[in-house]
Design an enzyme around this catalytic site. Structure first.
Site, PDB file in Angstrom:
ATOM      1  N   LYS A 132      17.386  13.081  16.311  1.00  0.00           N
ATOM      2  CA  LYS A 132      16.291  13.655  17.107  1.00  0.00           C
ATOM      3  C   LYS A 132      16.712  14.905  17.858  1.00  0.00           C
ATOM      4  O   LYS A 132      17.880  15.186  18.041  1.00  0.00           O
ATOM      5  CB  LYS A 132      15.717  12.579  18.030  1.00  0.00           C
ATOM      6  CG  LYS A 132      14.908  11.569  17.196  1.00  0.00           C
ATOM      7  CD  LYS A 132      14.024  10.699  18.002  1.00  0.00           C
ATOM      8  CE  LYS A 132      13.198   9.834  17.027  1.00  0.00           C
ATOM      9  NZ  LYS A 132      12.572   8.706  17.679  1.00  0.00           N
TER      10      LYS A 132
ATOM     11  N   ARG B 258      17.234   2.089  14.434  1.00  0.00           N
ATOM     12  CA  ARG B 258      16.461   2.702  13.344  1.00  0.00           C
ATOM     13  C   ARG B 258      17.149   4.012  12.976  1.00  0.00           C
ATOM     14  O   ARG B 258      17.149   4.948  13.776  1.00  0.00           O
ATOM     15  CB  ARG B 258      15.025   2.937  13.831  1.00  0.00           C
ATOM     16  CG  ARG B 258      14.095   3.529  12.786  1.00  0.00           C
ATOM     17  CD  ARG B 258      12.712   3.778  13.373  1.00  0.00           C
ATOM     18  NE  ARG B 258      11.829   4.352  12.393  1.00  0.00           N
ATOM     19  CZ  ARG B 258      11.787   5.651  12.086  1.00  0.00           C
ATOM     20  NH1 ARG B 258      12.585   6.503  12.693  1.00  0.00           N
ATOM     21  NH2 ARG B 258      10.946   6.084  11.165  1.00  0.00           N
TER      22      ARG B 258
HETATM   23  N1  HH2 Z   1      10.867   7.576  15.529  1.00  0.00           N
HETATM   24  C1  HH2 Z   1      10.225   8.169  14.501  1.00  0.00           C
HETATM   25  C2  HH2 Z   1       9.311   7.442  13.732  1.00  0.00           C
HETATM   26  N2  HH2 Z   1       9.078   6.140  13.969  1.00  0.00           N
HETATM   27  N3  HH2 Z   1       9.503   4.187  15.225  1.00  0.00           N
HETATM   28  C3  HH2 Z   1      10.121   3.568  16.235  1.00  0.00           C
HETATM   29  N4  HH2 Z   1       9.889   2.265  16.487  1.00  0.00           N
HETATM   30  N5  HH2 Z   1      11.013   4.225  17.038  1.00  0.00           N
HETATM   31  C4  HH2 Z   1      11.307   5.546  16.858  1.00  0.00           C
HETATM   32  O1  HH2 Z   1      12.113   6.097  17.639  1.00  0.00           O
HETATM   33  C5  HH2 Z   1      10.643   6.255  15.789  1.00  0.00           C
HETATM   34  C6  HH2 Z   1       9.725   5.516  14.981  1.00  0.00           C
HETATM   35  C7  HH2 Z   1      10.464   9.616  14.196  1.00  0.00           C
HETATM   36  O2  HH2 Z   1      11.466   9.806  13.270  1.00  0.00           O
HETATM   37  P1  HH2 Z   1      11.351   9.952  11.661  1.00  0.00           P
HETATM   38  O3  HH2 Z   1      10.680   8.814  11.011  1.00  0.00           O
HETATM   39  O4  HH2 Z   1      12.734  10.182  11.208  1.00  0.00           O
HETATM   40  O5  HH2 Z   1      10.533  11.287  11.412  1.00  0.00           O
HETATM   41  P2  HH2 Z   1       8.999  11.569  11.121  1.00  0.00           P
HETATM   42  O6  HH2 Z   1       8.197  10.970  12.196  1.00  0.00           O
HETATM   43  O7  HH2 Z   1       8.926  13.074  11.078  1.00  0.00           O
HETATM   44  O8  HH2 Z   1       8.648  10.954   9.789  1.00  0.00           O
END
Ligand code: HH2
Length: 296
Positions: A234, A269
């Protein structure tokens, strides 16, 4: 000693044992949730796993590297992301869930804000709903309760498109923890078999807010619910360590996540499952007197 964690489901789940009318998944030491974004625009891995074969290949790699949970997401929630139509999210998520469920290896989580997607995914064999809007939509509560599925309740201020526009809190820790605990009670009263809590790193928060929440994780884990932490790649790592490329932020992610493990976090995660699995094995050996018998 490694901490003990559990999550209850209203249906059988790989690795869970029957207990009355429920199935209980138990684990010692933090477990890993591998991120599987079947999106064209996710901030770190967008477009890389967008076809069914590519998504399954990546899921298998995550499982072989040590992930116990796979989090399938069909809509990016990065700051500024545009919402996706229900039909499109269904087309991205449901075939992947169905194929993974048929294999029976992973605990399948679905990262969605939409009750329609949660409903279809649970019908297709998903086990857990990861709702970054913290079950604020009553229809999402109804879907999870009807399927007897647990949920991750994450805190987000606002919505992804605008959440980073000048977020403000009087007391970020008290507000986020209070919200999560209140939502947990609502969810259990609505009939969900169990919940996990997540402070939502980067969701409507400045770097200072994120650091306050990370420093206060002990207070969140002491509230009796398993806690999920998601800091993988992040933007705060860019700000703290000067790394603009998301794919090069795994060392910073690991530092934040090990801090969380020290504070009693149950589930991480992550994008880099292999790196985290290595660190957690070493961590387990430090925690246990008889490290040969540790969780790994
Ligand atoms: N962060 C993201 C997405 N889903 N769910 C939970 N429970 N906690 C988190 O911190 C979280 C989440 C954002 O990251 P990512 O899936 O890598 O990216 P994107 O939202 O661009 O698909």
């Amino acid at each position: 000693m490694l901490s003990q964690f559990q999550l209850d489901f209203g249906f059988p789940v790989p690795g869970a044992r029957p207990l009355g009318d429920r199935w209980r998944l138990e684990w010692r030491g933090a477990a890993l949730m591998g991120i599987l974004n079947v999106t064209p625009d996710s901030f770190s891995d967008g477009g890389r796993h967008a076809t069914l074969p590519a998504a399954l290949q990546h899921a298998h790699a995550l499982l072989e590297a040590g992930a116990r949970f796979i989090d399938v997401g069909g809509e990016s929630t990065r700051p500024g992301a545009q919402p996706v139509a229900v039909e499109q999210e269904l087309e991205r998520v449901v075939p992947v869930v169905r194929a993974l469920a048929a294999e029976g290896r992973a605990v399948i989580s679905v990262d969605t804000l939409k009750p329609e997607v949660a409903d279809a995914a649970l019908t297709a064999g998903a086990h857990l709903i990861n709702d970054v809007s913290g079950l604020r939509n009553p229809a999402m509560l109804e879907v999870c309760a009807r399927h007897a599925a647990p949920a991750v309740i994450m805190h987000m201020r606002g919505e992804p498109r605008t959440m980073q526009h000048n977020p403000h809190y009087d007391d970020v820790v008290a507000e986020v923890h209070g919200y999560l605990e209140a939502q947990a009670r609502v969810a259990l009263e609505a009939g969900l078999p169990s919940v996990m809590l997540d402070p939502g790193i980067g969701f409507g928060k400045t770097v200072a807010h994120n650091l306050s929440l990370l420093r206060a994780l002990n207070d969140l884990t002491a509230r009796g619910y398993p806690v999920l932490l998601g800091a993988s790649r992040k933007r705060l790592i860019e700000v703290l360590a000067g790394v603009p490329e998301p794919a090069r932020r795994d060392p910073g992610s690991l530092a934040l996540h090990l801090w969380g493990v020290q504070a009693g976090v149950a589930l991480l995660r992550v994008h880099d499952v292999a790196g985290h699995a290595q660190a957690l094995r070493v961590w387990a050996a430090l925690e246990e007197d008889s490290w040969e018998k540790s969780a790994w």
